[in-house]
Motif scaffolding. Structure first.
Motif, mmCIF file in Angstrom:
data_model
loop_
_atom_site.group_PDB
_atom_site.id
_atom_site.type_symbol
_atom_site.label_atom_id
_atom_site.label_comp_id
_atom_site.label_asym_id
_atom_site.label_seq_id
_atom_site.Cartn_x
_atom_site.Cartn_y
_atom_site.Cartn_z
ATOM 1 N N TYR A 225 14.920 5.161 1.712
ATOM 2 C CA TYR A 225 13.682 4.374 2.071
ATOM 3 C C TYR A 225 14.073 3.097 2.714
ATOM 4 O O TYR A 225 13.530 2.165 3.019
ATOM 5 C CB TYR A 225 12.918 3.996 1.008
ATOM 6 C CG TYR A 225 12.440 5.109 0.226
ATOM 7 C CD1 TYR A 225 11.285 5.824 0.772
ATOM 8 C CD2 TYR A 225 12.746 5.638 -0.834
ATOM 9 C CE1 TYR A 225 10.745 6.780 0.045
ATOM 10 C CE2 TYR A 225 12.304 6.704 -1.500
ATOM 11 C CZ TYR A 225 11.021 7.453 -1.245
ATOM 12 O OH TYR A 225 10.897 8.469 -1.737
ATOM 13 N N ALA A 235 7.728 9.320 -2.312
ATOM 14 C CA ALA A 235 6.729 8.305 -2.363
ATOM 15 C C ALA A 235 5.612 8.570 -1.620
ATOM 16 O O ALA A 235 4.616 7.852 -1.736
ATOM 17 C CB ALA A 235 7.408 6.924 -1.468
ATOM 18 N N GLN A 236 5.479 9.697 -0.724
ATOM 19 C CA GLN A 236 4.252 9.991 -0.293
ATOM 20 C C GLN A 236 3.295 11.000 -1.221
ATOM 21 O O GLN A 236 2.253 10.729 -0.951
ATOM 22 C CB GLN A 236 4.437 11.147 0.933
ATOM 23 C CG GLN A 236 5.156 10.269 2.026
ATOM 24 C CD GLN A 236 5.270 11.274 3.046
ATOM 25 O OE1 GLN A 236 5.570 12.383 3.145
ATOM 26 N NE2 GLN A 236 5.040 10.848 4.415
ATOM 27 N N SER A 242 4.984 4.680 -5.735
ATOM 28 C CA SER A 242 4.035 4.388 -5.009
ATOM 29 C C SER A 242 4.420 3.883 -3.674
ATOM 30 O O SER A 242 5.777 3.266 -3.590
ATOM 31 C CB SER A 242 3.053 3.204 -5.209
ATOM 32 O OG SER A 242 2.101 2.624 -4.265
ATOM 33 N N PRO A 243 3.949 4.340 -2.275
ATOM 34 C CA PRO A 243 4.238 3.517 -1.081
ATOM 35 C C PRO A 243 4.290 2.031 -1.163
ATOM 36 O O PRO A 243 4.972 1.562 -0.032
ATOM 37 C CB PRO A 243 3.255 4.108 -0.078
ATOM 38 C CG PRO A 243 2.680 5.592 -0.919
ATOM 39 C CD PRO A 243 2.829 5.322 -2.277
ATOM 40 N N ASP A 244 3.264 1.643 -2.170
ATOM 41 C CA ASP A 244 3.417 0.144 -1.859
ATOM 42 C C ASP A 244 4.855 -0.686 -2.718
ATOM 43 O O ASP A 244 4.867 -1.860 -2.322
ATOM 44 C CB ASP A 244 2.465 -0.234 -3.117
ATOM 45 C CG ASP A 244 0.887 0.124 -2.676
ATOM 46 O OD1 ASP A 244 0.574 0.374 -1.276
ATOM 47 O OD2 ASP A 244 -0.010 0.306 -3.549
ATOM 48 N N ALA A 245 5.837 0.456 -3.152
ATOM 49 C CA ALA A 245 6.822 -0.318 -3.710
ATOM 50 C C ALA A 245 7.788 -0.531 -2.447
ATOM 51 O O ALA A 245 8.890 -1.303 -2.492
ATOM 52 C CB ALA A 245 7.498 0.886 -4.498
ATOM 53 N N THR A 247 8.373 -2.255 0.307
ATOM 54 C CA THR A 247 8.049 -3.328 0.911
ATOM 55 C C THR A 247 9.312 -4.050 1.759
ATOM 56 O O THR A 247 10.308 -3.677 1.587
ATOM 57 C CB THR A 247 7.760 -4.508 -0.327
ATOM 58 O OG1 THR A 247 8.809 -4.621 -0.956
ATOM 59 C CG2 THR A 247 6.779 -4.005 -1.358
ATOM 60 N N ASP A 248 8.976 -5.170 2.554
ATOM 61 C CA ASP A 248 10.054 -5.795 3.073
ATOM 62 C C ASP A 248 11.070 -6.438 1.952
ATOM 63 O O ASP A 248 12.280 -6.398 2.436
ATOM 64 C CB ASP A 248 9.394 -6.930 3.998
ATOM 65 C CG ASP A 248 8.588 -6.463 5.091
ATOM 66 O OD1 ASP A 248 8.709 -5.317 5.385
ATOM 67 O OD2 ASP A 248 7.840 -7.298 5.827
ATOM 68 N N TYR A 250 11.979 -5.296 -0.788
ATOM 69 C CA TYR A 250 12.661 -4.109 -1.331
ATOM 70 C C TYR A 250 13.651 -3.688 -0.198
ATOM 71 O O TYR A 250 14.798 -3.481 -0.696
ATOM 72 C CB TYR A 250 11.673 -2.894 -1.793
ATOM 73 C CG TYR A 250 12.688 -1.579 -1.562
ATOM 74 C CD1 TYR A 250 13.573 -1.235 -2.518
ATOM 75 C CD2 TYR A 250 12.448 -0.583 -0.403
ATOM 76 C CE1 TYR A 250 14.274 -0.198 -2.519
ATOM 77 C CE2 TYR A 250 13.157 0.492 -0.118
ATOM 78 C CZ TYR A 250 14.067 0.816 -1.372
ATOM 79 O OH TYR A 250 14.731 1.808 -1.209
#
Length: 320
Positions: A225, A235-236, A242-245, A247-248, A250
């Motif tokens: 990722y 993540a899909q 969750s796709p919300d994890a 992040t920039d 991360y």
């Protein structure tokens, strides 16, 4: 590739392989039996002798146990004495009150069903999968202790218990003559809560081992990722990532960790696995795999030199 070492589970007499193979995800009727069988047999060939299951694992529930039971019967029966088989009960597998919780009926009923699924007379480790504060802890302890006295389990474990309840159930099990063998919590570079809440310290004090799950943080501690979410990635379509994890923040942290791993000549996944196993309280790290090749890659985490103090400080800086 180095041989997978054994590590003592707390102050017990039991040694466990440093890697345990978990059937939590990608072991069920939605996946190829031949591929699942090949992965399990390859894990054993590599020296992984601990196979971790639960009544919930699938899909559907119990499918992973039935799959392993078939492989055990057809391929591994002659090696049963060399294997550590674990299963869990208590996390909901249905709406009935008898299909969840920590009651005597729920735990012992599930264990009997699991033994039929696995095709074995006993499991080596029987876990209460999740604390149930609606049931007296004494009842849960009585059921777990009786599973050992009845010869259906050799050792008792718990999973996902908060530290305060871990201390109490450890005390009650010791008083019942069945000491707690292991606790199975989530633990990774990106989830260090079990350091902060004192669980690892309690394990050292009370003498139980720790078998950690999600050491790769559901794939966040791999290179998958770093540049977004690739097609077909967990993540899909996963309930656990969750796709919300993605992040920039991360990506910034994961890229820094990936850079360190590359400087050490290893992958981010190998670095993350080596990191959880650096703790003496940790007996084993649970890993899964979608192919034998992925399994080969991950177990090579044991082949790299120990972290320096500067490297550990850098990992601390970029942990979440």
């Amino acid at each position: 590739m180095s041989a997978i070492p054994y590590r003592r589970a707390g102050k017990s007499g039991l040694d466990l392989s440093a890697f345990a193979f978990g059937l939590w995800q990608k072991f069920g009727t939605d996946y190829s039996y031949d591929n699942q069988r090949a992965i399990l047999l390859h894990a054993f060939e590599l020296g992984i002798t601990h196979f971790d299951n639960a009544d919930r694992y699938g899909p559907p529930h119990r499918a992973a146990q039935k799959l392993f039971g078939e492989v055990l019967r057809k391929d591994l029966a002659a090696h049963r004495d060399e294997l550590i088989l674990s299963t869990k009960a208590g996390n909901p597998i249905g709406t009935s009150p008898y299909l969840q919780g920590g009651s005597r009926k729920s735990l012992l009923g599930s264990l009997d069903h699991s033994l039929r699924d696995l095709g074995t007379d006993y499991v080596d480790i029987f876990y209460h999968h999740r604390a149930d504060t609606s049931t007296p802890l004494e009842e849960t302890v009585g059921a777990l202790s009786d599973a050992v006295r009845q010869g259906k389990a050799l050792y008792i474990g718990i999973s996902n218990y908060p530290t305060s309840l871990s201390q109490e159930i450890s005390r009650l099990l010791r008083a019942a003559g069945v000491p707690l063998l292991v606790h199975q919590p989530r633990y990774s570079i990106f989830d260090r809560s079990r350091e902060d809440d004192g669980l690892l310290d309690l394990a050292a004090e009370d003498g139980f081992g720790v078998v950690v799950y999600s050491p790769l943080a559901q794939g966040l501690l791999t290179d998958k990722y770093l540049d977004g979410i690739p097609a077909g990635a967990r993540a899909q379509n996963s309930a656990f990532l969750s796709p919300d994890a993605i992040t920039d923040e991360y990506r910034e942290k994961a890229r820094a960790l990936n850079k360190l791993a590359a400087e050490r000549g290893q992958s981010l996944a190998q670095l993350a696995l080596q990191w959880v196993l650096r703790r003496t309280e940790v007996t084993s790290a649970l890993i899964g795999a979608s192919s034998p090749e992925q399994l080969d890659h991950n177990v090579r985490a044991l082949d790299f030199p120990a972290f320096t103090d500067d490297e550990l400080a850098l990992i601390d800086e970029h942990s979440r």
